[in-house]
Design an enzyme around this catalytic site. Structure first.
Site, short mmCIF file in Angstrom:
data_model
loop_
_atom_site.label_atom_id
_atom_site.label_comp_id
_atom_site.label_asym_id
_atom_site.label_seq_id
_atom_site.Cartn_x
_atom_site.Cartn_y
_atom_site.Cartn_z
N ILE A 169 9.99 23.58 -80.12
CA ILE A 169 9.09 23.66 -80.51
C ILE A 169 8.64 23.82 -80.53
O ILE A 169 7.35 23.55 -81.76
CB ILE A 169 8.53 24.61 -78.71
N LEU A 210 16.97 28.97 -89.64
CA LEU A 210 17.85 28.19 -90.46
C LEU A 210 19.74 28.55 -88.38
O LEU A 210 20.33 28.68 -89.36
CB LEU A 210 18.71 27.04 -91.15
N THR A 249 7.46 33.80 -72.90
CA THR A 249 8.37 32.75 -71.92
C THR A 249 7.82 33.03 -69.98
O THR A 249 7.49 34.55 -70.16
CB THR A 249 8.81 32.79 -72.07
N ASP A 250 7.55 32.46 -69.66
CA ASP A 250 7.25 32.34 -68.12
C ASP A 250 8.20 33.97 -67.27
O ASP A 250 8.93 34.36 -66.45
CB ASP A 250 7.18 31.25 -67.67
N GLU A 251 9.41 34.04 -68.09
CA GLU A 251 10.27 34.56 -67.96
C GLU A 251 10.31 35.90 -67.92
O GLU A 251 11.19 36.61 -67.11
CB GLU A 251 12.00 33.58 -68.09
N TYR A 311 18.24 37.75 -72.26
CA TYR A 311 16.86 36.84 -73.14
C TYR A 311 15.17 37.29 -71.84
O TYR A 311 14.52 37.73 -73.61
CB TYR A 311 17.17 35.14 -72.27
N SER A 312 15.14 37.73 -70.84
CA SER A 312 13.82 37.20 -70.76
C SER A 312 13.74 39.05 -71.36
O SER A 312 12.37 39.19 -71.63
CB SER A 312 13.79 37.12 -69.66
N LYS A 355 12.28 39.32 -74.92
CA LYS A 355 10.77 38.98 -74.29
C LYS A 355 9.86 39.55 -74.42
O LYS A 355 8.88 39.39 -74.56
CB LYS A 355 10.94 37.53 -74.45
N ASN A 380 8.88 25.74 -68.86
CA ASN A 380 10.27 25.67 -69.31
C ASN A 380 9.86 24.32 -70.08
O ASN A 380 9.12 23.39 -69.11
CB ASN A 380 11.20 25.00 -68.37
N ARG A 391 12.95 25.28 -61.82
CA ARG A 391 11.78 25.88 -63.37
C ARG A 391 10.58 24.93 -63.13
O ARG A 391 10.30 23.22 -62.17
CB ARG A 391 13.06 24.34 -64.12
#
Ligand code: NAD
Ligand code: TYD
Length: 344
Positions: free
Chosen positions: A12, A42, A132-134, A158-159, A162, A187, A222
């Site tokens: 993104i 990177l 994120t929406d997660e 992950y969520s 975040k 997503n 999703r």
């Protein structure tokens, strides 16, 4: 305006840099110049090939480094007179967070904290955080979509990482008055999407005549948004978003993974014999959906690219950029995939 974009060599972030440099070209008469500094470590997910077309743009500069590095971030802010930080940098893949959360905690939580600290100590620099929406958890079939009032209930490493980063951003606004905004998006899909995520993985597997692994019963839902629509939303928020606020961004495009798979198969002229049902992801969130009324009413944003058009453009992009994804799939990633796939 001088903008520090973190994670700009990822999916993104690189789409956003290309979008911004195109929308605000260098030295347009009477308009402010937009200078972009891209700070990216990177990792496996960062790829400077995404940005080849802007490499020589006088308004673009790349710095390799870690968002957890206080000295480096402070120097970049000072040397480039940064007005705004847009934080895309993250570990972003749920399956990897299940296998090994460490990097997620370091980058997503400590990295965001370090950026906030540097922004505060360098004179309250405007800060926009990409999330994120997660973070909101998993919806039942009849639940309304997530919105800005939904309580957080993250369920994967992950969520959770975040969610923690979002809370840190809010705390810097409330406690120190740092001018922040947050966006929680559903997503994304489109060009330069790393081929471990479901859409580019399925497209590239099919181009190689390989099977496509559908998790569980394929009925997880999703909400899909074409990446350029997301970039447009971020552009609006950094210019006109209300300080201290959160904006939910979504595609109004809920699909079960099965529906998504059949749409890809049909557009690529392949049959359902290419589907391989595989073991489900641990703790697999069942459904995500977004109510984006706030950004629609306040900033006039709504998605513009239909799912059909977006998917067609994405498939075309992967057909036309074989060397981009073949290099990724045949490199380190191949080893990771082989070693870890069964461990999921
Ligand atoms: P990505 O994995 O494609 O890119 C992440 C980028 O961050 C890479 O270029 C990587 O090299 C860089 N990076 C990682 N750790 C770093 C560190 N410590 N220091 C500096 N750079 C580092 O991710 P993406 O899909 O482009 O997601 C970007 C952001 O958007 C993330 O914050 C993600 O949580 C969020 N988001 C993604 C989606 C989606 O569908 N992909 C949806 C909503 C929100
Ligand atoms: P993914 O692209 O990993 O994004 P996220 O987990 O952040 O939503 O996965 C999207 C959906 O596709 C999710 O429900 C898991 C499913 N999926 C598969 O069925 N097969 C796959 O190989 C992958 C990577 C994902």
């Amino acid at each position: 305006m001088n903008i520090l974009i973190t994670g700009g060599a990822g999916f993104i972030g690189s789409n956003f840099i290309l979008y911004m440099l195109k929308k605000y070209p260098a030295s347009t008469a009477g308009k402010p110049d937009y200078k972009i500094i891209n700070l990216d470590l990177l990792t496996y997910a960062g790829n400077l090939e995404n940005l080849e077309e802007v490499e020589d743009n006088p308004n673009y500069k790349f710095v390799k480094g870690n968002i957890t590095d206080e000295k480096l971030v402070t120097e970049i802010i000072k040397d480039n007179k940064i007005d705004l930080i847009v934080n895309f940098a993250a570990e972003s893949h749920v399956d990897r967070s299940i296998l090994g959360p460490d990097a997620f905690i370091n980058t997503n939580i400590l990295g965001t904290y370090n950026l906030l600290k540097c922004a505060k100590n360098s004179g309250d620099i405007r800060f926009h955080h990409i999330s994120t929406d997660e973070v909101f958890g998993s919806l039942g079939p009849d639940d309304p979509g997530f919105d800005e009032m939904t309580s957080y209930s993250p369920r994967s490493p992950y969520s959770a990482s975040k969610a923690a980063s979002d809370h840190l951003v809010s705390s810097f606004f409330h406690t120190y008055g740092l001018p922040t905004t947050i966006s929680n998006c559903s997503n994304n899909y489109g060009p330069y999407h790393f081929p471990e995520k479901v859409i580019p993985l399925f497209i590239t597997n099919l181009l190689e005549n390989k099977k496509i692994p559908l998790y569980g019963d394929g009925m997880n839902v999703r909400d899909w948004l074409y990446v350029e629509d997301h970039c447009r939303a971020i552009d609006l928020i950094i210019h006109r978003g209300k300080i201290g606020e959160t904006y939910c961004i979504g595609g109004n495009c809920e699909k079960t993974n099965k529906e998504l798979t059949y749409a890809i198969l049909e557009l690529m002229g392949k049959g359902e014999e290419m589907i391989e049902f595989v073991k489900d992801r641990a703790g697999h969130d069942r459904r995500y959906a977004i109510d984006f009324s706030k950004i629609k009413n306040e900033l006039g944003w709504k998605p513009e690219v239909s799912f059909e058009d977006g998917l067609k453009m994405t498939i075309e992009w992967y057909k036309n950029n074989e060397s981009w994804w073949k290099k990724i799939k045949s490199g380190e990633y191949q080893k990771y995939y082989k070693e870890n796939y069964e461990k999921r």
